[in-house]
Design an enzyme around this catalytic site. Structure first.
Site, mmCIF file in Angstrom:
data_model
loop_
_atom_site.group_PDB
_atom_site.id
_atom_site.type_symbol
_atom_site.label_atom_id
_atom_site.label_comp_id
_atom_site.label_asym_id
_atom_site.label_seq_id
_atom_site.Cartn_x
_atom_site.Cartn_y
_atom_site.Cartn_z
ATOM 1 N N ARG A 1 0.852 -1.202 0.000
ATOM 2 C CA ARG A 1 0.000 0.000 0.000
ATOM 3 C C ARG A 1 0.881 1.243 0.000
ATOM 4 N NH1 ARG A 1 -5.575 -1.287 3.240
ATOM 5 N NH2 ARG A 1 -6.678 -1.685 1.305
ATOM 6 N N SER B 1 -8.519 -2.096 -2.055
ATOM 7 C CA SER B 1 -9.222 -0.816 -1.927
ATOM 8 C C SER B 1 -10.336 -0.690 -2.954
ATOM 9 C CB SER B 1 -8.244 0.351 -2.099
ATOM 10 O OG SER B 1 -7.430 0.462 -0.964
ATOM 11 N N TYR C 1 -3.179 0.041 9.409
ATOM 12 C CA TYR C 1 -4.156 -0.946 9.863
ATOM 13 C C TYR C 1 -4.311 -0.913 11.374
ATOM 14 C CZ TYR C 1 -3.756 -2.979 5.206
ATOM 15 O OH TYR C 1 -3.766 -3.189 3.853
ATOM 16 N N ASP D 1 -4.307 -1.411 -6.352
ATOM 17 C CA ASP D 1 -4.759 -1.933 -5.064
ATOM 18 C C ASP D 1 -6.162 -2.547 -5.178
ATOM 19 O OD1 ASP D 1 -5.515 -2.379 -2.449
ATOM 20 O OD2 ASP D 1 -4.968 -0.396 -1.720
ATOM 21 N N GLN E 1 -1.060 2.416 -5.587
ATOM 22 C CA GLN E 1 -2.472 2.661 -5.253
ATOM 23 C C GLN E 1 -3.401 2.266 -6.403
ATOM 24 O OE1 GLN E 1 -2.641 6.725 -3.898
ATOM 25 N NE2 GLN E 1 -3.056 6.089 -1.808
HETATM 26 P P1 NAD Z 1 -9.124 -3.188 7.031
HETATM 27 O O1 NAD Z 1 -9.998 -3.709 5.946
HETATM 28 O O2 NAD Z 1 -7.994 -4.021 7.495
HETATM 29 O O3 NAD Z 1 -10.027 -2.861 8.312
HETATM 30 C C1 NAD Z 1 -11.212 -2.109 8.211
HETATM 31 C C2 NAD Z 1 -11.329 -1.176 9.405
HETATM 32 O O4 NAD Z 1 -11.641 -1.916 10.586
HETATM 33 C C3 NAD Z 1 -10.047 -0.409 9.729
HETATM 34 O O5 NAD Z 1 -10.323 0.966 9.692
HETATM 35 C C4 NAD Z 1 -9.683 -0.885 11.136
HETATM 36 O O6 NAD Z 1 -9.066 0.131 11.894
HETATM 37 C C5 NAD Z 1 -11.043 -1.239 11.674
HETATM 38 N N1 NAD Z 1 -11.056 -2.101 12.874
HETATM 39 C C6 NAD Z 1 -10.248 -3.138 13.187
HETATM 40 N N2 NAD Z 1 -10.601 -3.656 14.393
HETATM 41 C C7 NAD Z 1 -11.660 -2.936 14.836
HETATM 42 C C8 NAD Z 1 -12.469 -2.981 16.004
HETATM 43 N N3 NAD Z 1 -12.246 -3.869 16.976
HETATM 44 N N4 NAD Z 1 -13.477 -2.082 16.140
HETATM 45 C C9 NAD Z 1 -13.695 -1.164 15.184
HETATM 46 N N5 NAD Z 1 -12.971 -1.078 14.046
HETATM 47 C C10 NAD Z 1 -11.956 -1.946 13.875
HETATM 48 O O7 NAD Z 1 -8.534 -1.766 6.636
HETATM 49 P P2 NAD Z 1 -8.639 -0.945 5.269
HETATM 50 O O8 NAD Z 1 -10.017 -0.452 5.119
HETATM 51 O O9 NAD Z 1 -8.092 -1.761 4.167
HETATM 52 O O10 NAD Z 1 -7.676 0.285 5.491
HETATM 53 C C11 NAD Z 1 -7.169 0.661 6.720
HETATM 54 C C12 NAD Z 1 -6.349 1.931 6.551
HETATM 55 O O11 NAD Z 1 -5.426 1.847 5.483
HETATM 56 C C13 NAD Z 1 -7.182 3.153 6.317
HETATM 57 O O12 NAD Z 1 -6.668 4.172 7.108
HETATM 58 C C14 NAD Z 1 -6.962 3.474 4.879
HETATM 59 O O13 NAD Z 1 -7.094 4.840 4.630
HETATM 60 C C15 NAD Z 1 -5.543 3.021 4.687
HETATM 61 N N6 NAD Z 1 -5.284 2.679 3.267
HETATM 62 C C16 NAD Z 1 -4.149 3.147 2.672
HETATM 63 C C17 NAD Z 1 -3.897 2.848 1.328
HETATM 64 C C18 NAD Z 1 -2.675 3.340 0.629
HETATM 65 O O14 NAD Z 1 -1.901 4.053 1.190
HETATM 66 N N7 NAD Z 1 -2.445 2.976 -0.606
HETATM 67 C C19 NAD Z 1 -4.789 2.072 0.616
HETATM 68 C C20 NAD Z 1 -5.926 1.620 1.264
HETATM 69 C C21 NAD Z 1 -6.147 1.913 2.597
#
Ligand code: NAD
Length: 481
Positions: A121, A132, A227, A129, A126
Site C-alpha cells: 500500500r 481498496s 491498519y 490496489d 495505489q
Molecule cells: P481493514 O480492511 O484491514 O479494516 C477495516 C477497518 O476496521 C479499519 O479501519 C480498522 O481500523 C477497523 N477495525 C479493526 N478492528 C476494529 C475494532 N475492533 N473495532 C472497530 N474497528 C476496527 O482496513 P482498510 O479499510 O483496508 O484500510 C485501513 C487503513 O489503510 C485506512 O486508514 C486506509 O485509509 C488506509 N489505506 C491506505 C492505502 C494506501 O496508502 N495505498 C490504501 C488503502 C487503505
C-alpha cells in the site's frame, strides 16, 4: 506475448479479470489477447465486445494454450492452466492463507502465481490496489443491500401526513469500506455514527458528516501500515460496553472491522442483536473472515427471532459485477504495464521490483514468498480440484440458505423458528433469474427486484471483496500513504 482471460469457475463469482477497455490497452502493449467465451457474461460484458476490442474469443483450451500471462479474479484450478507456457504469470487474488497446498500445486505446475492482494500500500501501487477498489464498492453495496431489506425510509420524510424520522446507521470499522458506507448512508439521508479503533479514522468520519464514537478507555489501536492492531481484553470489554449502549438504538448496523492476519474481531454479540428493534438490519462485510457479528452466517441472510435481518454475503463486490470488474481489470492493467517493455513490446519482469517481490508467490517450481510457509503446506490438505471460493462456514444460528451475489428471486418463503432465512438464489451462468426455492413457513418480504436486463459493457468510471481477505494483507505494507 499472449494474455489469456479465463471464465471464473468459483461458485458465486460474477466478476471478470479484464474488460474490453483493458483488452484494448493490452493490444496497445503489443499483446495477443484471448478471452474464454462467456468470461464476461455475469458482469454483462458480451463476447462480441471483447472481440471488438481485439481479443480472440474461444473455448478454455484455446484461450489458455500458449499463454504467457493468465488474468483471473480468483485463484484458478491447476487443471485450467494446462497448456500455458512454462513460467507463465498467473495474476489474480490468490487467497493463499489456509490454501498453501493449492499454492504449492501452482508451483509444481511451473507457473508464476502473483497475489494481487499482496500489493504494497504505497503511493505508486495505489492504482493496483484491488483490496481498496473492491472494498470501496462493498461499502457502497452494503448500504444499498441494507436499504433494500429495511422496511422504512432512509431519509427524514416531511409529508402532509406527518414526519418520518431518518434511519440511524452505525458503521463499525471506518477503513476503505466503512468510509464509503458512511458516505453512501449520508447521501441517502440517514443519521450516521461510526466507530473505529484507530483514532485517525475519527477525523475522516467527521469529514463525511457522521459522528465518531470511541470509548475513552481506548485511545488508539493503530497498528502498522495504517491498519488496526488486535485489542487487549480490557480494550475489548470497554469497546463492547460502548457498542452495547449504542447499538440498541440503531436501525442499521454495518460492520467492516478487520485486522490483518487475524480472524475478524467479534464486535456484536448475540445479546446486542437481541437488544435491537424488529426490522433492524445488520450487514456484516467481514463475513468472509468469520464475521464481526456473533450471529452472522457467512454466505447467508438470516432473520433472528426478534426480527433483525443479518446479511452475511461473502462476495459483496461481486454483487456489483460490472463496476467491480471495471476497477479490478484496471488494477490488473496498471500492474501489467509495469511488467512489459513498452518499447520492445515484450514481457520484461523486473524480479527485483518491490511490487513484484511483494506479490510473487511461486516461481521456477517453488514457493518463493516468505509468508507462505512450507510447514503450512505440509499441514494443509491435498490440493483440491476446485477454484478458490468463499468459505462455507457454519454459524451458531439455525436454518439458513446460501445467497447468490445478487439475489434475483421474487418473494420466497423461509423456515419458521427462531431464525428466518432468505431463500437462495443461485446466479445462473446466463444470468437468468434463478427459480425461487421454497422452504416451509414464514415469508420473506419481496424486496428483491429482478436483475436489470442485459446491457453492453459499460466503460464509465465507477467507484470495491475479494471478496476481501484480511489475512491477505500479511506482508507489511511499506510507506503507507
Ligand atoms: P481493514 O480492511 O484491514 O479494516 C477495516 C477497518 O476496521 C479499519 O479501519 C480498522 O481500523 C477497523 N477495525 C479493526 N478492528 C476494529 C475494532 N475492533 N473495532 C472497530 N474497528 C476496527 O482496513 P482498510 O479499510 O483496508 O484500510 C485501513 C487503513 O489503510 C485506512 O486508514 C486506509 O485509509 C488506509 N489505506 C491506505 C492505502 C494506501 O496508502 N495505498 C490504501 C488503502 C487503505
Amino acid at each position: 506475448m499472449k494474455i489469456a482471460v479465463l471464465r471464473e469457475l468459483a461458485e458465486g463469482e460474477t466478476r471478470v479479470a479484464a474488460t474490453p477497455e483493458t483488452v484494448a490497452k493490452f493490444k496497445g502493449l503489443g499483446a495477443e489477447v484471448a478471452v474464454e467465451s462467456g468470461a464476461g457474461a455475469l458482469a454483462r460484458i458480451p463476447d462480441a465486445d471483447y472481440a471488438a476490442a481485439g481479443a480472440v474469443v474461444g473455448n478454455a483450451t484455446a484461450t489458455v494454450t500458449g499463454a504467457d500471462i493468465v488474468l483471473t479474479v480468483r485463484r484458478p484450478r491447476v487443471a485450467s492452466l494446462n497448456g500455458v507456457n512454462p513460467g507463465a504469470l498467473v495474476i489474480g487474488a490468490m487467497d493463499p492463507y489456509g490454501n498453501e497446498a493449492e499454492i504449492a500445486a501452482l508451483a509444481k505446475a511451473g507457473v508464476t502465481a502473483i497475489a494481487m492482494e499482496f500489493m504494497p500500500r504505497i503511493t505508486r501501487a495505489q492504482v493496483m490496489d484491488i483490496l481498496s477498489s473492491q472494498a470501496n464498492l462493498a461499502g457502497y453495496q452494503a448500504v444499498i443491500d441494507a436499504a433494500q431489506v429495511f422496511d422504512r425510509a432512509m431519509p427524514m420524510m416531511m409529508t402532509a401526513a406527518g414526519t418520518v424520522r431518518p434511519a440511524k446507521v452505525f458503521v463499525m470499522g471506518a477503513g476503505v469500506a466503512g468510509l464509503q458506507a458512511i458516505a453512501t448512508a449520508r447521501r441517502l439521508g440517514a443519521v450516521v455514527t461510526a466507530t473505529d479503533v484507530r483514532a485517525a479514522a475519527g477525523e475522516q468520519v467527521e469529514s463525511l458528516g457522521a459522528k465518531f464514537i470511541m470509548t475513552e478507555a481506548l485511545k488508539d489501536a493503530s497498528g502498522t501500515g495504517g491498519y488496526a492492531r488486535e485489542l487487549t481484553r480490557d480494550e475489548q470489554a470497554a469497546q463492547a460496553e460502548l457498542v452495547a449502549g449504542h447499538i440498541a438504538k440503531q436501525d442499521i448496523v454495518i460492520t467492516t472491522a478487520l485486522i490483518p492476519g487475524r480472524p475478524a474481531p467479534k464486535l456484536v454479540s448475540r445479546a446486542m442483536v437481541e437488544s435491537m428493534a424488529p426490522g433492524s438490519v445488520i450487514v456484516d462485510l467481514a463475513a468472509e473472515r468469520g464475521g464481526n457479528v456473533e450471529l452472522t452466517q457467512p454466505g447467508k441472510v438470516a432473520t433472528t427471532a426478534n426480527g433483525v435481518t443479518i446479511l452475511g454475503y461473502t462476495n459483496v463486490p461481486g454483487r456489483l459485477a460490472t463496476s467491480a470488474s471495471q476497477l479490478y481489470a484496471r488494477n490488473l492493467n496498471s500492474f501489467l504495464e509495469t511488467l512489459v517493455d513498452k518499447k520492445e513490446k515484450v514481457l520484461a519482469v523486473n524480479w527485483d521490483d518491490e511490487l513484484v517481490k511483494a506479490t510473487v508467490l511461486t516461481r521456477d517450481g517453488a514457493i518463493v514468498h516468505p509468508n507462505i510457509k512450507l510447514d503450512a503446506v505440509a499441514a494443509a490438505p491435498a490440493p483440491a480440484a476446485k477454484p478458490a471460493g468463499p468459505p462455507a462456514k457454519t454459524a451458531p444460528v439455525t436454518k439458513t440458505a446460501t445467497v447468490a451475489p445478487k439475489v434475483e428471486t421474487p418473494a420466497t418463503t423461509v423456515p419458521a423458528g427462531p431464525v428466518k432465512t432468505a431463500a437462495p438464489a443461485k446466479k445462473a451462468p446466463a444470468r437468468k433469474p434463478a427459480a425461487p426455492k421454497t422452504a416451509p413457513a414464514a415469508e420473506v418480504p419481496a424486496k428483491v427486484p429482478a436483475k436489470r436486463p442485459a446491457k453492453p459493457a459499460a466503460t464509465a468510471e465507477a467507484k470495491p471483496a475479494p471478496a476481501r481477505k484480511t489475512a491477505a494483507k500479511k506482508p507489511a505494507p511499506k510507506g503507507t500513504t
